[in-house]
Design an enzyme around this catalytic site. Structure first.
Site, PDB file in Angstrom:
ATOM      1  N   CYS A  12     -14.123 -16.438  98.601  1.00  0.00           N
ATOM      2  CA  CYS A  12     -15.591 -16.375  98.653  1.00  0.00           C
ATOM      3  C   CYS A  12     -16.067 -15.302  97.673  1.00  0.00           C
ATOM      4  O   CYS A  12     -16.592 -14.257  98.057  1.00  0.00           O
ATOM      5  CB  CYS A  12     -16.062 -16.073 100.071  1.00  0.00           C
ATOM      6  SG  CYS A  12     -15.602 -17.366 101.268  1.00  0.00           S
ATOM      7  N   ILE A  15     -18.807 -15.177  91.908  1.00  0.00           N
ATOM      8  CA  ILE A  15     -19.085 -16.319  91.031  1.00  0.00           C
ATOM      9  C   ILE A  15     -19.214 -17.604  91.852  1.00  0.00           C
ATOM     10  O   ILE A  15     -20.032 -18.477  91.553  1.00  0.00           O
ATOM     11  CB  ILE A  15     -18.008 -16.465  89.932  1.00  0.00           C
ATOM     12  CG1 ILE A  15     -18.449 -17.468  88.861  1.00  0.00           C
ATOM     13  CG2 ILE A  15     -16.664 -16.865  90.508  1.00  0.00           C
ATOM     14  CD1 ILE A  15     -19.594 -17.006  88.015  1.00  0.00           C
ATOM     15  N   ARG A  18     -22.764 -17.283  93.598  1.00  0.00           N
ATOM     16  CA  ARG A  18     -23.940 -17.279  92.724  1.00  0.00           C
ATOM     17  C   ARG A  18     -24.044 -18.509  91.834  1.00  0.00           C
ATOM     18  O   ARG A  18     -25.145 -18.933  91.473  1.00  0.00           O
ATOM     19  CB  ARG A  18     -23.934 -16.033  91.842  1.00  0.00           C
ATOM     20  CG  ARG A  18     -24.117 -14.722  92.567  1.00  0.00           C
ATOM     21  CD  ARG A  18     -24.163 -13.546  91.598  1.00  0.00           C
ATOM     22  NE  ARG A  18     -22.904 -13.379  90.885  1.00  0.00           N
ATOM     23  CZ  ARG A  18     -22.704 -13.690  89.607  1.00  0.00           C
ATOM     24  NH1 ARG A  18     -23.693 -14.210  88.888  1.00  0.00           N
ATOM     25  NH2 ARG A  18     -21.529 -13.496  89.038  1.00  0.00           N
ATOM     26  N   HIS A  78      -4.264 -16.008  91.498  1.00  0.00           N
ATOM     27  CA  HIS A  78      -4.492 -17.379  91.028  1.00  0.00           C
ATOM     28  C   HIS A  78      -3.210 -18.197  90.990  1.00  0.00           C
ATOM     29  O   HIS A  78      -3.171 -19.349  91.440  1.00  0.00           O
ATOM     30  CB  HIS A  78      -5.127 -17.363  89.637  1.00  0.00           C
ATOM     31  CG  HIS A  78      -6.572 -17.012  89.651  1.00  0.00           C
ATOM     32  ND1 HIS A  78      -7.356 -17.042  88.507  1.00  0.00           N
ATOM     33  CD2 HIS A  78      -7.400 -16.617  90.643  1.00  0.00           C
ATOM     34  CE1 HIS A  78      -8.588 -16.671  88.813  1.00  0.00           C
ATOM     35  NE2 HIS A  78      -8.635 -16.411  90.097  1.00  0.00           N
ATOM     36  N   LYS A  96     -11.443 -18.960  85.810  1.00  0.00           N
ATOM     37  CA  LYS A  96     -10.764 -18.335  84.700  1.00  0.00           C
ATOM     38  C   LYS A  96     -10.527 -16.859  84.987  1.00  0.00           C
ATOM     39  O   LYS A  96     -11.282 -16.274  85.760  1.00  0.00           O
ATOM     40  CB  LYS A  96     -11.529 -18.516  83.387  1.00  0.00           C
ATOM     41  CG  LYS A  96     -13.038 -18.383  83.436  1.00  0.00           C
ATOM     42  CD  LYS A  96     -13.670 -17.104  83.886  1.00  0.00           C
ATOM     43  CE  LYS A  96     -13.252 -15.842  83.213  1.00  0.00           C
ATOM     44  NZ  LYS A  96     -13.918 -14.640  83.834  1.00  0.00           N
ATOM     45  N   ARG A 164     -13.035  -5.817  89.056  1.00  0.00           N
ATOM     46  CA  ARG A 164     -12.527  -5.921  87.684  1.00  0.00           C
ATOM     47  C   ARG A 164     -12.036  -4.584  87.136  1.00  0.00           C
ATOM     48  O   ARG A 164     -11.519  -4.506  86.031  1.00  0.00           O
ATOM     49  CB  ARG A 164     -13.614  -6.523  86.787  1.00  0.00           C
ATOM     50  CG  ARG A 164     -13.808  -8.018  87.033  1.00  0.00           C
ATOM     51  CD  ARG A 164     -15.057  -8.560  86.400  1.00  0.00           C
ATOM     52  NE  ARG A 164     -16.262  -8.147  87.115  1.00  0.00           N
ATOM     53  CZ  ARG A 164     -17.481  -8.556  86.799  1.00  0.00           C
ATOM     54  NH1 ARG A 164     -17.653  -9.380  85.783  1.00  0.00           N
ATOM     55  NH2 ARG A 164     -18.519  -8.160  87.515  1.00  0.00           N
ATOM     56  N   ASP A 176     -11.161 -10.875  81.715  1.00  0.00           N
ATOM     57  CA  ASP A 176     -12.458 -11.250  82.279  1.00  0.00           C
ATOM     58  C   ASP A 176     -13.408 -11.785  81.222  1.00  0.00           C
ATOM     59  O   ASP A 176     -13.901 -12.910  81.332  1.00  0.00           O
ATOM     60  CB  ASP A 176     -13.088 -10.053  82.998  1.00  0.00           C
ATOM     61  CG  ASP A 176     -14.339 -10.466  83.765  1.00  0.00           C
ATOM     62  OD1 ASP A 176     -14.203 -11.247  84.729  1.00  0.00           O
ATOM     63  OD2 ASP A 176     -15.433 -10.031  83.395  1.00  0.00           O
TER      64      ASP A 176
END
Length: 328
Positions: A12, A15, A18, A78, A96, A164, A176
């Site tokens: 969650c 990105i 939003r 990921h 990504k 990040r 990023d």
């Protein structure tokens, strides 16, 4: 599988909240069935907000009510969870960058092919028609012989607690924002690219916060790519040819209502081409949905090759920076 692709959101993230999940409402044939988060409270909150069932990660992957998984976990997770989703028989749309490194990207590409599943990296900008129009002009000779490509993606400094800024979770500017210029170079210059030089700037915690890479294509086009977390906002690229130069602002993150402008400059003439606006998040979701519902075909190999090449180039940037890395 039904003719509606039932999506499960694994993670969650900001990105997801939003951009991606709100875009689902504009995509025919796609429905959010489930959401999973590290905390049950966060999953429940997202479930209420987007009308989906809250689950744990493992429950979501095992659910027969989920056909495909959208992975928006921290970058360091990921590979693990995309791999688990593929082994569970789910198509995957992963935020990504797809992985931390080239080896992990190769592993996932090979697994997706073996499982006969669609695996896409959610670079939404490549789905915006403005870039296809740029490549059309380039291939049609509008700029003459292409000589150089330059691209920049920079954002203002992030809060200290932003994910990040955490190396253990795959943070840093290269993975990023730096991957956007890399992917744009692959899209416009072709796959046979190599990094010829790079520098990275690290903060006191060991996180790369800015960088610059030099790349050369098989045909001899040189590319200069800049990125970072220490800048005023910039999202643009320019192609400079023997006959003209073309520039595009808001290249990577245009709002859905923004009308793109391709600016073409010659020695004594400037031309502006105004293009229709487009919602690149919806376009990415539509492309993924159509591919998953139709079943994997030979075109998926090209999508995965681009993801593998992006990971390879990011690794080459990191290696090339080497002793040229600085801390500030």
């Amino acid at each position: 599988m039904s003719r509606v692709l039932r999506l499960g959101a694994l993670g969650c993230s900001s990105i997801a909240a939003r951009r991606t999940l709100p875009a689902l409402s504009g995509v025919d044939g796609l429905a959010l069935a489930a959401v999973a988060a590290r905390s049950p409270e966060k999953a429940a909150e997202f479930g209420r907000r987007f009308g989906a069932t809250a689950m744990t990660y493992d429950e979501l992957l095992a659910s027969p009510a989920v056909d495909a998984v959208y992975v928006s976990l921290p970058t360091a997770l990921h590979h693990e969870w995309t791999r688990k989703a593929l082994l569970a028989g789910k198509h995957v749309l992963c935020e990504k960058p797809l992985t931390l490194n080239h080896e992990q990207a190769v592993d996932l590409a090979e697994l997706a092919a073996k499982q006969d599943l669609v695996l896409r990296e959610n670079f939404t900008f490549v789905h915006h028609p403005q870039h296809a129009r740029v490549r059309e002009l380039l291939d049609g000779g509008r700029l003459g012989e292409l000589r150089t490509f330059s691209a920049a993606f920079g954002i203002p400094p992030l809060p200290a607690e932003d994910i990040r800024h955490q190396p253990a979770l795959g943070g840093g500017a290269l993975l990023d924002v730096g991957v956007y210029p890399l992917r744009a170079a692959l899209f416009l210059l072709g796959p046979q690219l190599r990094v010829t030089g790079a520098t990275l700037r690290f903060d006191g915690r060991g996180v790369d916060v800015a960088g610059h890479a030099l790349i050369t294509s098989a045909s001899g086009v040189t590319a200069s790519l800049e990125f970072g977390f220490q800048h005023s906002y910039r999202s643009r690229y320019e192609l400079w040819g023997s006959a003209a130069a073309l520039s595009l602002d808001r290249a990577f993150t245009p709002p859905p209502g923004r009308q793109p402008v391709l600016r073409i400059e010659e020695q004594d003439h400037v031309e502006e081409l105004w293009l229709p606006p487009a919602h690149q998040f919806q376009l990415s979701l539509r492309s993924f949905t159509a591919a998953a519902l139709a079943g994997r075909d030979e075109s998926e190999a090209a999508w995965l090759a681009s993801s593998v090449d992006t990971a390879r180039l990011a690794g080459e940037v990191l290696a090339a920076a080497g002793e040229r890395a600085v801390t500030r």
